[in-house]
Design an enzyme around this catalytic site. Structure first.
Site, PDB file in Angstrom:
ATOM      1  CG  HIS A   1     -51.064 -12.002 -44.910  1.00  0.00           C
ATOM      2  ND1 HIS A   1     -52.004 -12.715 -45.831  1.00  0.00           N
ATOM      3  CD2 HIS A   1     -52.340 -11.619 -43.504  1.00  0.00           C
ATOM      4  CE1 HIS A   1     -53.249 -13.208 -45.885  1.00  0.00           C
ATOM      5  NE2 HIS A   1     -53.782 -12.412 -44.598  1.00  0.00           N
TER       6      HIS A   1
ATOM      7  CG  ASP B   1     -54.800 -14.021 -40.518  1.00  0.00           C
ATOM      8  OD1 ASP B   1     -54.779 -12.994 -41.696  1.00  0.00           O
ATOM      9  OD2 ASP B   1     -55.592 -14.601 -40.389  1.00  0.00           O
TER      10      ASP B   1
ATOM     11  CG  HIS C   1     -52.026 -17.060 -44.885  1.00  0.00           C
ATOM     12  ND1 HIS C   1     -52.242 -16.840 -43.408  1.00  0.00           N
ATOM     13  CD2 HIS C   1     -53.930 -16.305 -44.716  1.00  0.00           C
ATOM     14  CE1 HIS C   1     -53.107 -15.762 -42.544  1.00  0.00           C
ATOM     15  NE2 HIS C   1     -54.387 -15.380 -43.621  1.00  0.00           N
TER      16      HIS C   1
ATOM     17  NE  ARG D   1     -60.719 -17.725 -52.762  1.00  0.00           N
ATOM     18  CZ  ARG D   1     -59.868 -17.554 -51.680  1.00  0.00           C
ATOM     19  NH1 ARG D   1     -60.815 -16.118 -51.004  1.00  0.00           N
ATOM     20  NH2 ARG D   1     -58.636 -18.255 -50.923  1.00  0.00           N
TER      21      ARG D   1
HETATM   22  O1  LIG Z   1     -59.826 -15.530 -48.657  1.00  0.00           O
HETATM   23  C1  LIG Z   1     -58.996 -16.123 -48.317  1.00  0.00           C
HETATM   24  O2  LIG Z   1     -58.554 -17.451 -48.460  1.00  0.00           O
HETATM   25  C2  LIG Z   1     -58.119 -15.229 -46.928  1.00  0.00           C
HETATM   26  C3  LIG Z   1     -58.118 -14.216 -47.099  1.00  0.00           C
HETATM   27  C4  LIG Z   1     -56.547 -13.856 -45.415  1.00  0.00           C
HETATM   28  O3  LIG Z   1     -55.737 -14.458 -45.807  1.00  0.00           O
HETATM   29  C5  LIG Z   1     -56.629 -12.471 -44.829  1.00  0.00           C
HETATM   30  O4  LIG Z   1     -58.097 -11.638 -45.157  1.00  0.00           O
HETATM   31  O5  LIG Z   1     -56.238 -12.273 -43.930  1.00  0.00           O
HETATM   32 FE   LIG Z   2     -55.011 -13.642 -43.182  1.00  0.00          FE
END
Ligand SMILES: O=C(O)CCC(=O)C(=O)O
Ligand SMILES: [Fe+2]
Length: 666
Positions: A545, A547, A615, A625
């Protein structure tokens, strides 16, 4: 009650949008229809409660919703607010706005004199220390600790009674004591004249003190004075009520200029036809009340009169009177607020927006157009990486920023990977932003937060995968847990402080020309659900996606609502590596992975939030995690209010703890 009260239209909407983005059409359709139902239920309850409570809150005077007489108060507040903003702007100039109400309160309550007395005492300035202690006590009568401090001072050899002075005592109090002396000596004429003076000054002081109460509302993160805050809110409701007109007059795809007038128009004709001249007359008159210049209706009226209608039939119906009063008043007020900002204070204070903020004693309403304000704000955002900066300014800024970089380097932060486009950094990977001990504390905080109720819910829409629990904590929730004693303020402070370090580093790393603001912070863990890890296939922990945009199937990313379009930069601070999977990946527009990062404690991946940095996160197949996810904006209007508030509250909790220590030392 709805079947599932915790599932809101908001969650359903977001889930539906996600389904839409992923082209799961059936789910999108089903979820959005559920959202429609819940929204109807939700808004229905709001109308019901507002109407019911307005009627129930009887204080002997009626304050019906939307009665224009109730606008008078707000109109006054509105003018007062504009005047205040200009007046303070002129007198305070470049003073930072929005001073901390908690510290303001400390000064009002003479807290600073407590510090002063200790510092003076430590310096051997006994007379000063005593007067400061006494001054503090006069603002905090009955304060145990200070009373015992003063007892301690009294027993000190160098202390004499004349040292016990209230250094902040008002003149009128001194004069009052003088008057009592004149009284004792029998000089009544002088006593009376002094007391008259005391009376005037006393009322003046009382008034001044009361005015100081009109400061910011301390409980919320609202840094504006009472009238300004009320006005902002009031303007928001006014604009909303104005928009109701259009909504209420749209009939299918046609927008009737004014439905009520239309209805009267029809009615007069119908009543005339049915021979009901009384009601026909009232409809005509009501129509004319709303549209006094309408020649056709005036003609109708004459015609009715000539054909025998009684003049006394032409009376305006009460709802027309009410309607017009409201309409005219609303128009007048919104005229004042021609430059419909979401928040008057932001615009008037923010000289960076290039708006004239000079204080003129005659307040000109509606001096600015809405577009001017919007354009100016947009320009400011663009300036962040735009070319307008004098060369010497730019050089000085770069020197400061490079120094910040060196500072962080000295503290163990190191950039591992970076990528530039046209000489501008668009992403980097760095390490050293947290120690192992800090990471352990934050993972614990996340776990405590989750166990105490937030985050994980079986119905949580933010679960990106059925095979993982997704649970998090915002700064506000951190603060509330600390306030309730469930976690320490120190660990919440750590959460906030590490984020702030990342922000500061990014600001210098990306060589930004204006401040980078937080807009959302989330301490978040993704936990593999045991027994649901078979056959995950392409299932990701977080699909690819952008951001601040919505990724379409053709690979383009639309920077438009419901995306968080104001997000300019993103960062993730990772906290652990004891899990399987969970790699962070950058992808191209065909969702092909072009870079990947293994999370571990203290590692930061940071990037501009647009389509240039698509990403995602690979499936977490075992363990938990955890990361601090942070989004930033260059637009001060989207500053993360919850964080600012949490920072302030946590700081004052820590301050209070220190203070208690200090008192027990003395
Ligand atoms: O936790 C991550 O490494 C990325 C999370 C992410 O891209 C998001 O929450 O928009
Ligand atoms: Fe993200």
């Amino acid at each position: 009650l709805p079947d599932e009260p915790r599932i809101t239209y908001e969650m359903l909407y977001e889930q539906a949008v996600q389904a839409y983005t992923d082209e799961r059409w059936a789910e999108c359709h089903g979820l959005m229809l559920r959202a429609v139902d819940d929204w109807q239920y939700f808004s229905g309850v709001q109308v019901l409660c507002r109407r019911k409570c307005n009627a129930a809150a009887d204080v002997g005077v009626e304050y019906p919703n939307d009665d224009v007489d109730n606008f008078r108060f707000f109109e006054h507040a509105l003018r007062n607010a504009y005047c205040l903003l200009r007046c303070e702007r002129q007198r305070f100039g470049g003073r930072p706005e929005g001073l901390d109400p908690a510290i303001m309160k400390k000064f009002q309550e003479r807290e600073h004199y407590d510090y002063l007395q200790i510092c003076a005492f430590k310096l051997g300035k006994i007379a000063e220390a005593v007067s400061y202690a006494y001054t503090f006590l006069m603002g905090n009568l009955g304060h145990d600790v200070m009373i015992s401090n003063l007892q301690f001072y009294r027993s000190h050899a160098d202390v004499t009674p004349d040292m016990f002075v209230d250094t902040l005592m008002d003149e009128y109090k001194k004069e009052f004591l003088n008057a009592l002396e004149h009284y004792d000596t029998g000089n009544y004429e002088l006593t009376a004249s002094v007391l008259e003076l005391v009376l005037t000054e006393y009322l003046q002081a009382l008034g001044d003190c009361r005015l100081l109460c009109e400061g910011p509302y301390a409980e919320r993160n609202d840094k504006y004075d009472m009238y300004i805050a009320i006005s902002n809110h009031f303007l928001q409701t006014l604009r909303c009520k104005d928009a109701c007109n259009a909504r209420a007059t749209a009939v299918y795809d046609k927008l009737y200029p004014e439905l009520l007038s239309n209805i009267y128009h029809y009615l007069q004709y119908c009543y005339f036809k049915t021979g009901d001249h009384r009601n026909a007359g009232a409809a005509v008159e009501s129509y004319l009340h709303l549209n006094p210049d309408d020649a056709d209706m005036q003609f109708n009226k004459e015609f009715y009169v000539q054909t025998g209608a009684d003049e006394s039939y032409f009376v305006v119906r009460p709802e027309a009177v009410k309607f017009r009063r409201f309409r005219d008043h609303l128009a007048r007020l919104l005229d004042y607020d021609e430059y419909t900002f979401s928040n008057i204070a932001v615009t008037i204070y923010d000289s960076d927006l290039g708006i004239d903020v000079s204080d003129t004693d005659d307040i000109t309403w509606g001096a600015l157009g809405a577009d001017d304000a919007a354009v100016a704000a947009d320009e400011q955002v663009k300036r962040a990486d735009g070319p307008e900066e004098a060369p010497e300014e730019a050089a000085a800024r770069r020197r400061r920023q490079e120094e910040t970089q060196r500072d962080y380097g000295a503290r163990g932060v190191h950039v591992e990977f970076t990528e530039k486009e046209n000489n501008v950094s668009k992403r980097f990977l760095a390490g050293g932003f947290a120690s192992e001990a800090e990471c352990r504390q934050l993972v614990q905080l996340a776990e405590d937060g989750v166990q105490l109720g937030d985050g994980y819910r079986p119905d949580d829409p933010y679960i990106h995968s059925q095979s993982e629990q997704f649970a998090g904590m915002t700064p506000g929730r951190g603060y509330r847990l600390a306030r309730d004693g469930a976690v320490t303020p120190e660990v919440v402070n750590l959460f906030l402080r590490l984020g702030e370090q990342v922000r500061e580093f990014m600001e210098s790393y990306f060589a930004l020309r204006t401040r980078l603001y937080f807009t959302y912070t989330h301490l978040v863990c993704r936990t593999a659900v045991a027994g649901r890890q078979y056959d995950r296939g392409d299932d990701m922990s977080h699909p690819i996606h952008g951001d601040n945009c919505i990724l379409k199937s053709d690979g383009s990313c639309a920077k438009e609502p419901p995306a968080y379009t104001w997000r300019d930069y993103s960062a993730l601070l990772y906290l652990n590596d004891d899990f399987e999977g969970g790699d962070f990946v950058f992808a191209d527009s065909r969702k092909h992975v072009i870079a990947q990062v293994k999370p571990h404690c203290g590692r930061v991946v940071s990037f501009s939030s647009g389509e240039e940095n698509l990403h995602g996160v690979r499936a977490v197949t075992d363990g938990r995690r955890c990361a601090i996810a942070m989004w930033f904006t260059l637009d001060p209007r989207h500053d993360e209010i919850e964080r600012v508030e949490a920072e302030r509250e946590i700081a004052s909790m820590l301050e209070l703890a220190r203070e208690n220590e200090r008192h027990s030392e003395l």
